[in-house]
Motif scaffolding. Structure first.
Motif, short mmCIF file in Angstrom:
data_model
loop_
_atom_site.label_atom_id
_atom_site.label_comp_id
_atom_site.label_asym_id
_atom_site.label_seq_id
_atom_site.Cartn_x
_atom_site.Cartn_y
_atom_site.Cartn_z
N ALA A 98 -23.96 17.68 104.13
CA ALA A 98 -24.00 16.93 105.38
C ALA A 98 -22.66 17.02 106.09
O ALA A 98 -21.61 16.82 105.48
CB ALA A 98 -24.35 15.47 105.13
N ASP A 99 -22.71 17.33 107.37
CA ASP A 99 -21.53 17.41 108.22
C ASP A 99 -21.45 16.14 109.05
O ASP A 99 -22.29 15.91 109.92
CB ASP A 99 -21.62 18.65 109.11
N LEU A 100 -20.44 15.33 108.79
CA LEU A 100 -20.24 14.08 109.51
C LEU A 100 -19.14 14.18 110.56
O LEU A 100 -18.96 13.26 111.36
CB LEU A 100 -19.88 12.97 108.52
N THR A 101 -18.42 15.28 110.57
CA THR A 101 -17.29 15.48 111.48
C THR A 101 -17.38 16.87 112.08
O THR A 101 -16.82 17.83 111.55
CB THR A 101 -15.95 15.31 110.74
N PRO A 102 -18.09 16.99 113.19
CA PRO A 102 -18.38 18.31 113.76
C PRO A 102 -17.20 19.04 114.38
O PRO A 102 -16.13 18.46 114.59
CB PRO A 102 -19.42 17.97 114.84
N PHE A 103 -17.43 20.32 114.65
CA PHE A 103 -16.50 21.18 115.38
C PHE A 103 -15.16 21.35 114.67
O PHE A 103 -14.10 21.25 115.28
CB PHE A 103 -16.29 20.65 116.79
N ARG A 104 -15.22 21.65 113.39
CA ARG A 104 -14.02 21.90 112.61
C ARG A 104 -13.93 23.36 112.20
O ARG A 104 -13.00 24.08 112.61
CB ARG A 104 -13.97 21.00 111.38
N ARG A 105 -14.90 23.82 111.39
CA ARG A 105 -14.87 25.18 110.88
C ARG A 105 -16.09 26.00 111.25
O ARG A 105 -16.07 27.23 111.17
CB ARG A 105 -14.73 25.17 109.35
N GLY A 106 -17.17 25.36 111.65
CA GLY A 106 -18.40 26.05 111.95
C GLY A 106 -19.47 25.75 110.90
O GLY A 106 -19.15 25.46 109.75
N VAL A 107 -20.72 25.85 111.30
CA VAL A 107 -21.82 25.44 110.42
C VAL A 107 -21.96 26.33 109.19
O VAL A 107 -22.58 25.91 108.21
CB VAL A 107 -23.16 25.40 111.17
N GLY A 108 -21.42 27.53 109.23
CA GLY A 108 -21.52 28.43 108.09
C GLY A 108 -20.39 28.32 107.09
O GLY A 108 -20.40 29.03 106.07
#
Length: 126
Positions: A98-108
């Motif tokens: 789960a990603d709770l903090t978006p726009f850091r490294r990318g979904v992959g």
């Protein structure tokens, strides 16, 4: 903040199908993206698929595109991975994230995600 529990792994023959589930609990309202990763013995953890929790946009690794389908039921806080036409190279431990903090490294990227499940084993026999 979010507890993730995978299920649905098991043994399946080449060409068969399997459906994985990931049940989330806790601060599920904070989820931005959820994803599936897998890791085979001696290999790096690799991206499989991801889905925007709100809009439902999907993303797939080239190795699984056309064979796997990611989906979610927001009302049940559950994500699924339908795996068809399975190959021996799909054998791995599959992890829900789960990603709770978006726009850091990318979904992959593994480092994009904040919470991980314990993993479920998928074994494809020839």
């Amino acid at each position: 903040q979010v507890l993730l529990v995978e299920s649905g792994g098991g043994l399946v023959q080449t060409g068969g199908s399997l459906r994985l589930s990931c049940a989330a609990s806790g601060r599920t309202f904070s989820m931005y993206v959820m994803g599936w990763f897998r890791q085979a013995p001696g290999k790096e953890r690799e991206f499989v698929a991801a889905i925007n929790w709100g809009a439902g946009n999907t993303y797939y690794a080239d190795a699984v595109r056309g064979r796997f389908t990611i989906s979610r039921e927001k009302s049940k806080n559950t994500m699924y991975l339908q795996m068809n036409s399975l190959k021996s190279e799909d054998t791995a431990v599959y992890y829900c994230a789960a990603d709770l903090t978006p726009f850091r490294r990318g979904v992959g990227a593994v480092s994009e995600y904040d919470q991980w499940g314990q993993g479920t084993q998928v074994t494809v026999s020839s």
